[in-house]
Design an enzyme around this catalytic site. Structure first.
Site, PDB file in Angstrom:
ATOM      1  CD1 TRP A 102      -2.292  -2.182   1.600  1.00 44.07           C
ATOM      2  CD2 TRP A 102      -3.056  -1.017  -0.144  1.00 44.07           C
ATOM      3  NE1 TRP A 102      -3.337  -2.881   1.048  1.00 44.07           N
ATOM      4  CE2 TRP A 102      -3.830  -2.194  -0.011  1.00 44.07           C
ATOM      5  CE3 TRP A 102      -3.353  -0.129  -1.175  1.00 44.07           C
ATOM      6  CZ2 TRP A 102      -4.878  -2.504  -0.888  1.00 44.07           C
ATOM      7  CZ3 TRP A 102      -4.403  -0.438  -2.057  1.00 44.07           C
ATOM      8  CH2 TRP A 102      -5.147  -1.609  -1.891  1.00 44.07           C
ATOM      9  CG  ASP A 172      -3.380   3.979   4.092  1.00 41.19           C
ATOM     10  OD1 ASP A 172      -4.400   3.779   4.780  1.00 41.19           O
ATOM     11  OD2 ASP A 172      -3.188   3.442   2.981  1.00 41.19           O
ATOM     12  CE  LYS A 196      -9.174  -2.751   3.384  1.00 34.87           C
ATOM     13  NZ  LYS A 196      -8.105  -1.891   2.980  1.00 34.87           N
TER      14      LYS A 196
HETATM   15  C1  LIG Z   1      -7.544  -1.458   1.588  1.00 35.34           C
HETATM   16  C2  LIG Z   1      -6.450  -0.449   1.704  1.00 35.34           C
HETATM   17  C3  LIG Z   1      -6.318   0.619   0.804  1.00 35.34           C
HETATM   18  C4  LIG Z   1      -7.243   0.805  -0.366  1.00 35.34           C
HETATM   19  O1  LIG Z   1      -8.486   1.187   0.095  1.00 35.34           O
HETATM   20  P1  LIG Z   1      -9.712   1.542  -0.869  1.00 35.34           P
HETATM   21  O2  LIG Z   1     -10.742   1.954   0.112  1.00 35.34           O
HETATM   22  O3  LIG Z   1     -10.030   0.306  -1.632  1.00 35.34           O
HETATM   23  O4  LIG Z   1      -9.284   2.658  -1.746  1.00 35.34           O
HETATM   24  C5  LIG Z   1      -5.298   1.521   1.010  1.00 35.34           C
HETATM   25  N1  LIG Z   1      -4.451   1.387   2.048  1.00 35.34           N
HETATM   26  C6  LIG Z   1      -4.538   0.365   2.924  1.00 35.34           C
HETATM   27  C7  LIG Z   1      -3.572   0.284   4.062  1.00 35.34           C
HETATM   28  C8  LIG Z   1      -5.545  -0.572   2.788  1.00 35.34           C
HETATM   29  O5  LIG Z   1      -5.639  -1.587   3.658  1.00 35.34           O
END
Ligand SMILES: *Cc1c(COP(=O)(O)O)cnc(C)c1O
Length: 361
Positions: A102, A172, A196
């Site tokens: 990511w 993030d 998540k």
């Molecule tokens: C799932 C995830 C993403 C992508 O998320 P979307 O909502 O599909 O854009 C980005 N960063 C991390 C750490 C993730 O787990």
């Protein structure tokens, strides 16, 4: 009805009380005579709900007043574009720490807008750790430093919000927000797709220091301006009202359960149980992430013989365990242990893993 044990990485398991409440009030919400999904976001009932959810989320995460809380769409990936567009001048340097898949996606999304500088990377070592802070090469003129709080695919979690001096840290936290107390006063911005650990997909939470919203950024339409979203209470255009509502039910459940200190304790116990089973399997199961940065949320592991993967998945599915197949980038298995996964669920997984080893080892 059989509700399985859902180990999916995202969208992922949701707290049953939140789902039951949504089910009970789906047709008539709070005596309005309509579903929450059918009402104007500008009407008094929904406006009141939005205010309640923001207050609940601020309480759950202990967000300081210096930071705005936004409820958006577009997932974490859209934020990876909005970060350079809102916080950097065109072509300005921005630092990226690379600790897994990511982190690399975030760099790729930013590349058209900023001078992306990798400040350190654990890729040469196979993403098994976090480069030590003293090795990071942060450009002095960087607009921000971007880090991934938890690498959902590689299973690497930063223990803390890193210190980048005067340069704002953008983090993030999609897959570890609300999993333990975090000091949001130390982040410039944190963002998370809700699917998540916070609720359903289609809702994205942004926590951003109000000073950063004053940066000029780059030419862009108003819908891409974070300051405008903040000024309009996250209702610049029609929000994803049902997702926002369901996120609110999940946040309320987390507060009722004892908040982030309680989830920190539960998540530490769950992770210890599963890593203990992996490490104690004599090599039948393996996870190669450095001990200090192993993710408490996403536990990737491989079987010593990949020829057993199909049997492992088939047998676990027969026991109503969902979503254990690993991401294709790393193979093997992955168990996601978000807040809504009970300790009894992890115990059931560990029991199955021991039984599977006894029969196939
Ligand atoms: C799932 C995830 C993403 C992508 O998320 P979307 O909502 O599909 O854009 C980005 N960063 C991390 C750490 C993730 O787990």
């Amino acid at each position: 009805m059989t509700r399985g044990l859902n180990f999916s990485a995202g969208p992922s398991t949701l707290p049953e009380p939140a789902l039951r409440q949504a089910q009970a009030e789906l047709l008539d919400w709070r005596g309005t005579g309509a579903s929450v999904a059918e009402l104007s976001h500008r009407g008094a009932p929904f406006m009141a709900l939005a205010a309640e959810i923001e207050a609940d989320l601020r309480r759950l995460l202990d967000v300081p007043e210096s930071h705005a809380v936004l409820f958006m769409q577009g997932g974490a990936t859209l934020q990876q574009v909005l970060v350079p567009l809102n916080f950097a001048a065109p072509g300005q340097a921005a630092g990226y720490l690379v600790t897994g898949h990511w982190s690399k996606v975030a760099m790729k999304q930013a590349r058209p807008y900023v001078d992306v500088r990798e400040i350190a990377s654990s890729e040469p070592g196979g993403f098994h750790g976090v480069p030590p802070r003293e090795t990071w090469q942060v450009p002095a003129d960087a607009a921000y430093v971007h880090v991934t709080g938890n690498e959902t695919i590689h299973g690497v979690e930063l223990p803390d919000v890193p210190d980048a001096g005067d340069i704002p840290v953008v983090m993030d936290v999609s897959s570890n927000i609300a999993s333990r107390p975090m000091d949001f006063s130390r982040v410039g911005m944190a963002y998370a797709g809700a699917q998540k650990n916070l609720g359903p997909s289609g809702a994205t939470v942004v926590i951003v220091h109000r000073d950063l919203l004053e940066r000029a950024g780059q030419p862009r339409g108003d819908i891409l301006v974070l300051k405008s979203h903040a000024a309009q209470g996250s209702m610049l255009n029609t929000p994803a009202t049902f997702n926002w509502y369901l996120l609110g039910l999940c946040v309320r459940w987390m507060l009722d359960e004892g908040g982030t200190p309680e989830f920190a304790r539960r998540n530490a116990r769950k992770a210890a149980l599963l890593y203990g089973a992996i490490d104690g399997s004599g090599g039948f199961y393996r996870n190669d992430v450095d001990a200090g940065v192993r993710s408490r949320m996403n536990v990737p592991f491989v079987l010593h013989d990949p020829g057993l993967d199909a049997a492992f998945l088939a047998e676990s599915e027969a026991l109503h365990m969902i979503g254990l197949k690993g991401h294709k980038a790393v193979g093997g298995m992955r168990a996601s242990l978000y807040n809504a996964m009970p300790e009894s669920g992890v115990q059931a997984l560990v029991d199955f893993m021991r039984d599977f080893q006894a029969r196939h080892g």
